[in-house]
Motif scaffolding. Sequence first.
Motif, PDB file in Angstrom:
ATOM      1  N   THR A 181      66.112 128.662  19.996  1.00 46.12           N
ATOM      2  CA  THR A 181      65.951 127.351  20.609  1.00 46.12           C
ATOM      3  C   THR A 181      64.852 126.574  19.897  1.00 46.12           C
ATOM      4  OG1 THR A 181      65.399 126.177  22.678  1.00 46.12           O
ATOM      5  CG2 THR A 181      64.358 128.314  22.334  1.00 46.12           C
ATOM      6  N   CYS A 182      64.963 125.261  19.918  1.00 45.11           N
ATOM      7  CA  CYS A 182      64.025 124.422  19.180  1.00 45.11           C
ATOM      8  C   CYS A 182      62.654 124.351  19.834  1.00 45.11           C
ATOM      9  CB  CYS A 182      64.591 123.020  18.986  1.00 45.11           C
ATOM     10  SG  CYS A 182      64.886 122.112  20.520  1.00 45.11           S
ATOM     11  N   THR A 183      62.522 124.871  21.043  1.00 48.91           N
ATOM     12  CA  THR A 183      61.214 124.961  21.672  1.00 48.91           C
ATOM     13  C   THR A 183      61.219 126.076  22.700  1.00 48.91           C
ATOM     14  OG1 THR A 183      59.500 123.808  22.945  1.00 48.91           O
ATOM     15  CG2 THR A 183      61.790 123.190  23.377  1.00 48.91           C
ATOM     16  N   GLY A 184      60.133 126.860  22.699  1.00 47.16           N
ATOM     17  CA  GLY A 184      60.032 127.931  23.682  1.00 47.16           C
ATOM     18  C   GLY A 184      59.120 127.561  24.837  1.00 47.16           C
ATOM     19  N   GLU A 185      58.099 126.739  24.558  1.00 46.05           N
ATOM     20  CA  GLU A 185      57.124 126.378  25.586  1.00 46.05           C
ATOM     21  C   GLU A 185      56.775 124.892  25.592  1.00 46.05           C
ATOM     22  OE1 GLU A 185      54.495 130.488  25.979  1.00 46.05           O
ATOM     23  OE2 GLU A 185      53.718 128.832  24.774  1.00 46.05           O
ATOM     24  N   HIS A 186      56.730 124.258  24.428  1.00 49.51           N
ATOM     25  CA  HIS A 186      56.180 122.906  24.346  1.00 49.51           C
ATOM     26  C   HIS A 186      57.090 121.849  24.947  1.00 49.51           C
ATOM     27  CE1 HIS A 186      53.168 123.894  20.877  1.00 49.51           C
ATOM     28  NE2 HIS A 186      53.211 124.831  21.803  1.00 49.51           N
ATOM     29  N   GLY A 187      58.378 122.101  24.990  1.00 48.90           N
ATOM     30  CA  GLY A 187      59.302 121.151  25.581  1.00 48.90           C
ATOM     31  C   GLY A 187      59.954 120.216  24.569  1.00 48.90           C
ATOM     32  N   ILE A 188      60.943 119.477  25.035  1.00 47.60           N
ATOM     33  CA  ILE A 188      61.705 118.552  24.190  1.00 47.60           C
ATOM     34  C   ILE A 188      60.957 117.241  24.007  1.00 47.60           C
ATOM     35  CG2 ILE A 188      63.853 117.261  23.944  1.00 47.60           C
ATOM     36  CD1 ILE A 188      64.140 120.314  23.647  1.00 47.60           C
ATOM     37  N   LYS A 192      61.959 116.028  20.023  1.00 51.58           N
ATOM     38  CA  LYS A 192      63.021 117.000  19.749  1.00 51.58           C
ATOM     39  C   LYS A 192      64.337 116.648  20.447  1.00 51.58           C
ATOM     40  CE  LYS A 192      60.075 120.904  18.537  1.00 51.58           C
ATOM     41  NZ  LYS A 192      59.758 122.342  18.746  1.00 51.58           N
ATOM     42  N   ARG A 193      64.512 115.399  20.777  1.00 47.48           N
ATOM     43  CA  ARG A 193      65.742 114.994  21.467  1.00 47.48           C
ATOM     44  C   ARG A 193      66.980 115.213  20.602  1.00 47.48           C
ATOM     45  NH1 ARG A 193      64.048 109.088  23.616  1.00 47.48           N
ATOM     46  NH2 ARG A 193      63.492 108.964  21.406  1.00 47.48           N
ATOM     47  N   ASP A 194      66.899 114.856  19.344  1.00 50.64           N
ATOM     48  CA  ASP A 194      68.054 115.060  18.455  1.00 50.64           C
ATOM     49  C   ASP A 194      68.309 116.545  18.214  1.00 50.64           C
ATOM     50  OD1 ASP A 194      68.491 112.337  18.207  1.00 50.64           O
ATOM     51  OD2 ASP A 194      67.279 112.148  16.385  1.00 50.64           O
ATOM     52  N   LEU A 195      67.245 117.318  18.150  1.00 53.20           N
ATOM     53  CA  LEU A 195      67.390 118.760  17.952  1.00 53.20           C
ATOM     54  C   LEU A 195      68.058 119.411  19.162  1.00 53.20           C
ATOM     55  CD1 LEU A 195      63.910 119.404  16.347  1.00 53.20           C
ATOM     56  CD2 LEU A 195      66.107 119.809  15.224  1.00 53.20           C
ATOM     57  N   LEU A 196      67.763 118.917  20.354  1.00 55.13           N
ATOM     58  CA  LEU A 196      68.402 119.468  21.552  1.00 55.13           C
ATOM     59  C   LEU A 196      69.911 119.262  21.504  1.00 55.13           C
ATOM     60  CD1 LEU A 196      68.126 120.803  24.335  1.00 55.13           C
ATOM     61  CD2 LEU A 196      67.835 118.508  25.304  1.00 55.13           C
ATOM     62  N   VAL A 197      70.340 118.099  21.039  1.00 55.80           N
ATOM     63  CA  VAL A 197      71.784 117.839  20.909  1.00 55.80           C
ATOM     64  C   VAL A 197      72.414 118.829  19.943  1.00 55.80           C
ATOM     65  CG1 VAL A 197      73.534 116.165  20.210  1.00 55.80           C
ATOM     66  CG2 VAL A 197      71.486 115.387  21.431  1.00 55.80           C
ATOM     67  N   LYS A 198      71.737 119.078  18.831  1.00 52.31           N
ATOM     68  CA  LYS A 198      72.260 120.031  17.856  1.00 52.31           C
ATOM     69  C   LYS A 198      72.320 121.435  18.449  1.00 52.31           C
ATOM     70  CE  LYS A 198      71.468 121.921  13.210  1.00 52.31           C
ATOM     71  NZ  LYS A 198      72.899 121.788  12.862  1.00 52.31           N
ATOM     72  N   GLU A 199      71.349 121.760  19.275  1.00 52.29           N
ATOM     73  CA  GLU A 199      71.279 123.105  19.841  1.00 52.29           C
ATOM     74  C   GLU A 199      72.350 123.361  20.903  1.00 52.29           C
ATOM     75  OE1 GLU A 199      68.207 125.635  22.641  1.00 52.29           O
ATOM     76  OE2 GLU A 199      67.357 124.307  21.121  1.00 52.29           O
ATOM     77  N   VAL A 200      72.522 122.440  21.844  1.00 51.36           N
ATOM     78  CA  VAL A 200      73.404 122.719  22.989  1.00 51.36           C
ATOM     79  C   VAL A 200      74.755 122.021  22.903  1.00 51.36           C
ATOM     80  CG1 VAL A 200      71.404 123.119  24.459  1.00 51.36           C
ATOM     81  CG2 VAL A 200      72.476 120.854  24.441  1.00 51.36           C
ATOM     82  N   GLY A 201      74.877 120.970  22.077  1.00 57.81           N
ATOM     83  CA  GLY A 201      76.153 120.278  21.934  1.00 57.81           C
ATOM     84  C   GLY A 201      76.325 119.125  22.898  1.00 57.81           C
ATOM     85  N   ASP A 202      77.309 118.275  22.617  1.00 48.72           N
ATOM     86  CA  ASP A 202      77.532 117.065  23.412  1.00 48.72           C
ATOM     87  C   ASP A 202      77.949 117.382  24.847  1.00 48.72           C
ATOM     88  OD1 ASP A 202      76.893 115.416  21.284  1.00 48.72           O
ATOM     89  OD2 ASP A 202      78.968 115.316  20.559  1.00 48.72           O
ATOM     90  N   GLY A 203      78.754 118.427  25.020  1.00 52.45           N
ATOM     91  CA  GLY A 203      79.224 118.756  26.365  1.00 52.45           C
ATOM     92  C   GLY A 203      78.082 119.106  27.303  1.00 52.45           C
ATOM     93  N   ALA A 204      77.194 119.963  26.853  1.00 47.64           N
ATOM     94  CA  ALA A 204      76.051 120.347  27.678  1.00 47.64           C
ATOM     95  C   ALA A 204      75.130 119.160  27.924  1.00 47.64           C
ATOM     96  CB  ALA A 204      75.283 121.483  27.011  1.00 47.64           C
ATOM     97  N   MET A 205      74.969 118.296  26.911  1.00 53.69           N
ATOM     98  CA  MET A 205      74.122 117.119  27.086  1.00 53.69           C
ATOM     99  C   MET A 205      74.690 116.208  28.177  1.00 53.69           C
ATOM    100  SD  MET A 205      71.508 117.407  25.115  1.00 53.69           S
ATOM    101  CE  MET A 205      70.864 115.748  25.299  1.00 53.69           C
ATOM    102  N   THR A 206      76.018 116.067  28.213  1.00 53.87           N
ATOM    103  CA  THR A 206      76.646 115.232  29.237  1.00 53.87           C
ATOM    104  C   THR A 206      76.358 115.763  30.638  1.00 53.87           C
ATOM    105  OG1 THR A 206      78.431 114.557  27.738  1.00 53.87           O
ATOM    106  CG2 THR A 206      78.848 114.349  30.103  1.00 53.87           C
ATOM    107  N   VAL A 207      76.474 117.068  30.793  1.00 49.55           N
ATOM    108  CA  VAL A 207      76.214 117.681  32.103  1.00 49.55           C
ATOM    109  C   VAL A 207      74.758 117.472  32.507  1.00 49.55           C
ATOM    110  CG1 VAL A 207      76.087 119.864  33.360  1.00 49.55           C
ATOM    111  CG2 VAL A 207      78.027 119.396  31.869  1.00 49.55           C
TER     112      VAL A 207
END
Length: 228
Positions: A181-188, A192-207
């Motif tokens: 994951t792109c962060t373990g403690e510091h948060g998004i 790291k917003r763009d990195l979160l999309v890469k990590e979890v995908g569009d479907g998870a982001m929608t949810v």
Amino acid sequence: MMCPILSFFVKSISFALFVEFLDDVMIDACNRFSNLSHKVSPTLFLEFHGAQDAIKAQVELVEELAQMNGGSDFHWAEKQEDRNKLWKARHNCWYATLALRPGTKGYATDVCVPISKLPEIIVATKEDILKSSIVGTIVGHVGDGNFHCFITVDPDNPEELPVIKEVAERMARRAIAVGGTCTGEHGIGLGKRDLLVKEVGDGAMTVMKQLKNTLDPKGLMNPGKVFK
């Protein structure tokens, strides 16, 4: 010999309450800052809890395993004052890093990866720091695959921060590539917003956005954070 011993310990030693890692630059910085005399080498700090006889057996086993897997200079402490001295390096990491370049600010980032991938990610990140000609240290809560980079930033050099952000992004992308994951403690946050999309995908982001809108329809809680 950092990779073999680090990999072995974090995968095999389940009875240590804490397993902390400091790279050689971090150890050197802590020695200078806190007037310590640790060997300047990648170092693991472990803390054991339990019955006295059990702890003694665990410490002896760890020392033996360390020697078998390329470790050296094993030291352990039982009395509180001796334990505090050993842990002093870990507790002052942030300030010790900043003291490497007086007058600079600090930039901190972290990732978390599967334990089996931890050594290669730490090595790759360290090489990236060196190639980028920046001053940074690595410290990790490696028992769960999490590690941090503390990097010094010269506020009077506008060219430095973009380089540091690129190093941090490559570090995060390496973590994602190995199933981390792109962060373990510091948060998004914002960075790291763009990195979160890469990590979890569009479907998870929608949810996640739907949940956010349900709980916070007016966008009052941390506006702009995590989601664009």
